[in-house]
Design a protein around this motif. Sequence first.
Motif, PDB file in Angstrom:
ATOM      1  N   TYR A 100     -17.591  31.630  -8.361  1.00 54.84           N
ATOM      2  CA  TYR A 100     -16.434  32.502  -8.549  1.00 54.84           C
ATOM      3  C   TYR A 100     -16.825  33.780  -9.289  1.00 54.84           C
ATOM      4  N   ARG A 104     -16.830  37.582  -8.043  1.00 56.84           N
ATOM      5  CA  ARG A 104     -15.995  38.545  -8.743  1.00 56.84           C
ATOM      6  C   ARG A 104     -16.794  39.784  -9.162  1.00 56.84           C
ATOM      7  N   LEU A 121     -11.140  35.313  -4.041  1.00 56.76           N
ATOM      8  CA  LEU A 121     -10.762  35.360  -5.451  1.00 56.76           C
ATOM      9  C   LEU A 121      -9.291  35.005  -5.641  1.00 56.76           C
ATOM     10  N   CYS A 125      -8.738  31.962  -8.205  1.00 56.96           N
ATOM     11  CA  CYS A 125      -8.585  32.456  -9.566  1.00 56.96           C
ATOM     12  C   CYS A 125      -7.497  31.688 -10.298  1.00 56.96           C
TER      13      CYS A 125
END
Length: 278
Positions: A100, A104, A121, A125
Amino acid sequence: MATPFLKWAGGKARLVPTVAAGLEGLRVERYIEPFLGGGAMFFGLRALGLRTPAILADANPELIATFAAVRDDVDGVIRALEPLAEAYLAADRTGRRELYYRVRACEPAAAAARAARVIFLNHTCYNGLYRVNRRGRFNVPHGRYARPRILDEANLRACAAELADAELRCADFAEVCAEAGPGDFVYLDPPYHPLSATANFTAYTDRAFGWSDQERLAAAVRGLAARGAWFALSNSAHPAIAALYEGLRPRVVQMSRAINSKANGRAPVAEYLFGNVG
């Protein structure tokens, strides 16, 4: 039937039937949405038969670029998203977190890859939020969904089909509203005026949506009415908002918060719906 491919705080899927009912009997020639967000109203009204040309706009350039990539190159978006989804779902908690933050931090060059990054994302998230810092960088931390649906190929293709005849713009709402006139229906879902100091969240772009923007919006809405356009506007049920739109009697609608870290935060909340339809 296409549904939003992005999760979006404050999405208006539950409001679609109410807005659609207000349009019954009207000959709408063009649909305009200056605050696109996840596109729930657009996709919902299309599903109910409002199949007019559309102008879809937002001040968030990354959001508009993502919608454009899905519209123009859905195959490329799917190809870029598939390995991310597979790697994430196959990893343990530590591996997911590392992936992740690696995604990002990256800045893909290709439009399809950038769109795949946004979708990835958004679905992995924390709490499905979209938030950026003052430099315009997405800064939401990693979430903890057990089986997030990162890639929904069928829905992405359905969304691409619905977006095929839509004009997408990264623009200020006032610029978009200024073009509307008779035969146009404009739905406006701005960042809400906060009900309290702790409820203030307007960081969808690198510039917060403040009270001066609310005042500009009210002026734009009155301009729509003066030019003969139909409109509906959502906002918080706050006395200051009622005063700002004095003369436009609001409907009070109950809307739940689908994205909230606490279960009791998803309970129905009263909101205002202003407009000259229905």
